[in-house]
Design a protein around this motif. Sequence first.
Motif, PDB file in Angstrom:
ATOM      1  N   ASN A  32       0.672  -0.965  -0.111  1.00 58.51           N
ATOM      2  CA  ASN A  32       0.158   0.128  -0.159  1.00 58.51           C
ATOM      3  C   ASN A  32       0.672   1.132  -0.078  1.00 58.51           C
ATOM      4  N   LEU A  33       1.841   1.010   0.328  1.00 58.71           N
ATOM      5  CA  LEU A  33       3.376   1.957   0.504  1.00 58.71           C
ATOM      6  C   LEU A  33       3.542   2.307  -1.111  1.00 58.71           C
ATOM      7  N   ALA A  34       3.673   0.987  -2.030  1.00 62.11           N
ATOM      8  CA  ALA A  34       4.159   0.899  -2.859  1.00 62.11           C
ATOM      9  C   ALA A  34       3.206   1.951  -3.766  1.00 62.11           C
ATOM     10  N   ASP A  35       2.216   1.508  -3.967  1.00 65.19           N
ATOM     11  CA  ASP A  35       1.697   1.893  -4.656  1.00 65.19           C
ATOM     12  C   ASP A  35       0.938   3.662  -5.052  1.00 65.19           C
ATOM     13  N   VAL A  37       3.157   6.296  -3.993  1.00 63.21           N
ATOM     14  CA  VAL A  37       4.512   6.366  -4.351  1.00 63.21           C
ATOM     15  C   VAL A  37       4.989   6.360  -6.082  1.00 63.21           C
ATOM     16  N   ALA A  38       4.688   5.437  -6.261  1.00 63.75           N
ATOM     17  CA  ALA A  38       4.363   5.285  -7.737  1.00 63.75           C
ATOM     18  C   ALA A  38       3.645   6.014  -8.249  1.00 63.75           C
ATOM     19  N   LYS A  39       2.113   5.970  -8.021  1.00 63.34           N
ATOM     20  CA  LYS A  39       1.473   6.759  -8.830  1.00 63.34           C
ATOM     21  C   LYS A  39       1.899   8.150  -8.797  1.00 63.34           C
ATOM     22  N   ALA A  40       3.119   8.957  -7.828  1.00 60.02           N
ATOM     23  CA  ALA A  40       3.484   9.855  -7.179  1.00 60.02           C
ATOM     24  C   ALA A  40       4.303  10.390  -8.865  1.00 60.02           C
ATOM     25  N   VAL A  41       5.266   9.800  -8.348  1.00 60.04           N
ATOM     26  CA  VAL A  41       6.754   9.489  -8.639  1.00 60.04           C
ATOM     27  C   VAL A  41       5.977   9.819 -10.469  1.00 60.04           C
ATOM     28  N   ILE A  42       5.131   9.017 -11.049  1.00 58.98           N
ATOM     29  CA  ILE A  42       4.955   8.393 -12.291  1.00 58.98           C
ATOM     30  C   ILE A  42       4.617  10.086 -13.185  1.00 58.98           C
ATOM     31  N   THR A  43       3.237  10.293 -12.198  1.00 60.68           N
ATOM     32  CA  THR A  43       2.519  11.416 -12.232  1.00 60.68           C
ATOM     33  C   THR A  43       3.394  12.506 -12.466  1.00 60.68           C
ATOM     34  N   LEU A  44       4.513  12.790 -11.839  1.00 55.91           N
ATOM     35  CA  LEU A  44       4.841  14.247 -11.801  1.00 55.91           C
ATOM     36  C   LEU A  44       5.957  13.960 -12.867  1.00 55.91           C
ATOM     37  N   SER A  56      -0.433  14.443 -17.727  1.00 56.07           N
ATOM     38  CA  SER A  56       0.216  14.065 -16.414  1.00 56.07           C
ATOM     39  C   SER A  56      -0.809  13.097 -15.763  1.00 56.07           C
ATOM     40  N   ALA A  57      -2.096  13.927 -15.857  1.00 56.22           N
ATOM     41  CA  ALA A  57      -3.379  13.617 -15.274  1.00 56.22           C
ATOM     42  C   ALA A  57      -3.963  12.278 -16.128  1.00 56.22           C
ATOM     43  N   LEU A  58      -4.069  11.464 -17.650  1.00 57.75           N
ATOM     44  CA  LEU A  58      -4.128  10.879 -18.037  1.00 57.75           C
ATOM     45  C   LEU A  58      -2.670  10.080 -17.302  1.00 57.75           C
ATOM     46  N   ALA A  59      -1.997   9.782 -16.978  1.00 50.03           N
ATOM     47  CA  ALA A  59      -1.022   9.015 -16.134  1.00 50.03           C
ATOM     48  C   ALA A  59      -1.460   8.339 -15.186  1.00 50.03           C
ATOM     49  N   PHE A  60      -2.167   9.216 -14.585  1.00 53.81           N
ATOM     50  CA  PHE A  60      -2.598   8.755 -13.250  1.00 53.81           C
ATOM     51  C   PHE A  60      -3.918   7.955 -13.460  1.00 53.81           C
ATOM     52  N   ALA A  61      -4.533   8.817 -14.205  1.00 54.95           N
ATOM     53  CA  ALA A  61      -6.372   8.362 -14.588  1.00 54.95           C
ATOM     54  C   ALA A  61      -6.194   6.532 -15.068  1.00 54.95           C
ATOM     55  N   VAL A  62      -5.076   6.032 -15.468  1.00 54.02           N
ATOM     56  CA  VAL A  62      -5.028   4.947 -15.807  1.00 54.02           C
ATOM     57  C   VAL A  62      -4.783   3.829 -14.880  1.00 54.02           C
ATOM     58  N   SER A  63      -4.413   4.048 -14.013  1.00 56.18           N
ATOM     59  CA  SER A  63      -4.395   3.102 -12.435  1.00 56.18           C
ATOM     60  C   SER A  63      -5.698   3.255 -12.403  1.00 56.18           C
ATOM     61  N   PHE A  64      -6.340   3.679 -13.051  1.00 53.00           N
ATOM     62  CA  PHE A  64      -7.459   3.377 -12.343  1.00 53.00           C
ATOM     63  C   PHE A  64      -8.978   2.500 -13.578  1.00 53.00           C
ATOM     64  N   LEU A  65      -7.949   2.297 -14.653  1.00 52.85           N
ATOM     65  CA  LEU A  65      -8.619   1.338 -16.231  1.00 52.85           C
ATOM     66  C   LEU A  65      -8.445   0.384 -16.130  1.00 52.85           C
ATOM     67  N   ALA A 112       3.684   5.119 -18.130  1.00 57.93           N
ATOM     68  CA  ALA A 112       1.980   4.546 -18.116  1.00 57.93           C
ATOM     69  C   ALA A 112       2.102   4.013 -17.793  1.00 57.93           C
ATOM     70  N   ALA A 113       2.350   2.869 -19.298  1.00 59.78           N
ATOM     71  CA  ALA A 113       2.599   1.441 -19.525  1.00 59.78           C
ATOM     72  C   ALA A 113       2.252   0.522 -18.181  1.00 59.78           C
ATOM     73  N   VAL A 114       3.564   0.695 -17.757  1.00 59.32           N
ATOM     74  CA  VAL A 114       4.437   0.859 -16.606  1.00 59.32           C
ATOM     75  C   VAL A 114       3.239   0.477 -15.089  1.00 59.32           C
ATOM     76  N   LEU A 115       2.401   1.989 -15.467  1.00 55.55           N
ATOM     77  CA  LEU A 115       1.482   1.890 -13.865  1.00 55.55           C
ATOM     78  C   LEU A 115      -0.155   0.988 -14.160  1.00 55.55           C
ATOM     79  N   PHE A 116       0.033   0.723 -15.646  1.00 59.14           N
ATOM     80  CA  PHE A 116      -1.248  -0.108 -15.926  1.00 59.14           C
ATOM     81  C   PHE A 116      -0.937  -1.205 -15.524  1.00 59.14           C
ATOM     82  N   LEU A 117       0.137  -1.967 -16.268  1.00 62.13           N
ATOM     83  CA  LEU A 117       0.394  -2.971 -15.557  1.00 62.13           C
ATOM     84  C   LEU A 117       0.469  -3.630 -14.496  1.00 62.13           C
TER      85      LEU A 117
END
Length: 429
Positions: A32-35, A37-44, A56-65, A112-117
């Motif tokens: 839960n700490l990693a999740d 952290v990953a979203k914040a760093v990849i969005t930035l 940047s917002a789209l990169a965050f949104a892919v974590s919901f898809l 962003a693809a890493v975050l999606f996978l």
Amino acid sequence: MSTAEQDRPATYREVFSHPEFRVVYGAVTLSNLADPVAKAVITLVVFERTGSVALSALAFAVSFLPWLIGGPLLSQLADRYPYRTVIGVTLAFRASLFLVAALFHWPGAVLAAVLFLSTLAAAPEQAARSALLPRILPKDRLVVGLSLLGGLNQVTQIVGYVAGAGLAAINVQLVLLMTAAFYTGASAIVLIGLRGWSGAGAAQRRGPHGMGQGFALVFGRVELRSIAILVFCAMFFVAMPEGLAAAWADDLAAGDERGLIQGVIMAAPPIGFITGSLIVGRLIRPSRRRALIRPFAIAAPLTLVPAVLEPSVPVILLMVAACGFAVGGVLPVAQGLFSVVVPDGYRARAYGVMQTGVTLMQGAGVGLTGLLAERFPLPGVITSWSLTGALVMVVVSLGWPHPGRFEAAIAAASEKTPDPAPQHQPGHV
């Protein structure tokens, strides 16, 4: 044992007395700490490398898809293979993704693809964990355990977002390596500390495992359908404060103060959730908790109705925190009830359906209120939306099954519980 003793809330000591719950809690803490952290760093990183707020917002949104695309499909894996294997392997897979991401200077689209996978792999992991908990935590300890995990999730989100964004400004590759290390540690804890709990009996493993079974189970039984509809509707109407926090803060202040107000508005629901889940889970006796599901579900949107009066920031924070408190009183209890009503061997698929529905309804609620706020004054939108939500929750609550029906469903679901595989003994974590 007397009736009063049976009806007392389980204690934290009793919940943590189960070695395998300690294993799960430790693994969840790291993952839960990693999740966030990953979203914040990849969005930035995406923002810095593209200069685009939209990307940047789209990169965050892919974590919901992934939950919408693969949640029900991949969650069924947890019913086909041992829970320890599913959780450990998916966490290791997520660690490998961020390790590769840390080794090279990848473009934003690749990250962003890493975050999606990574989020796609979370579907079977979380489904397996949800199906495992009723096996290792009996009776009321399950609800208290879910409350503890729910509170932990909120705390780690706050810490993870702040830490991820702050450290990413210093060294992106180091943060990606840290994320990989968190997932690696979580995987090791699970593989060493859990027994080989089986997701299904031999007959079920030979049978069909289509994702349609999860939908058929959840919506084909009145008890599960009632829980699902209540939770989905509640999430549809209460996700709005965090989603509209930026616009709300813009109505209240300007400059640096606006950013601060946005931050505290976004932090208030998790704080309220933590408080509500711990108080309801620890201080209210089990027989009362289920009776409070419907009142809390109605109260959650009602807390935001005074927004039309354009109250001060402290009052807004109290309103939003109260909404989080009510949600914290609903979700762990409803999740616990859902878990014990679902028959063994089907919990992971049923969880996949639930999590997908929750994600979809949260996203739809935020999106619709955002569209309305583009055309109408925000305070009026919040109040109208909340009043509508309260009325919907009243209607939904009218169809809630009699408590005796839930008891009968729980008894039927618990008749056959497969034992864990005997070849492995848990380590002590």
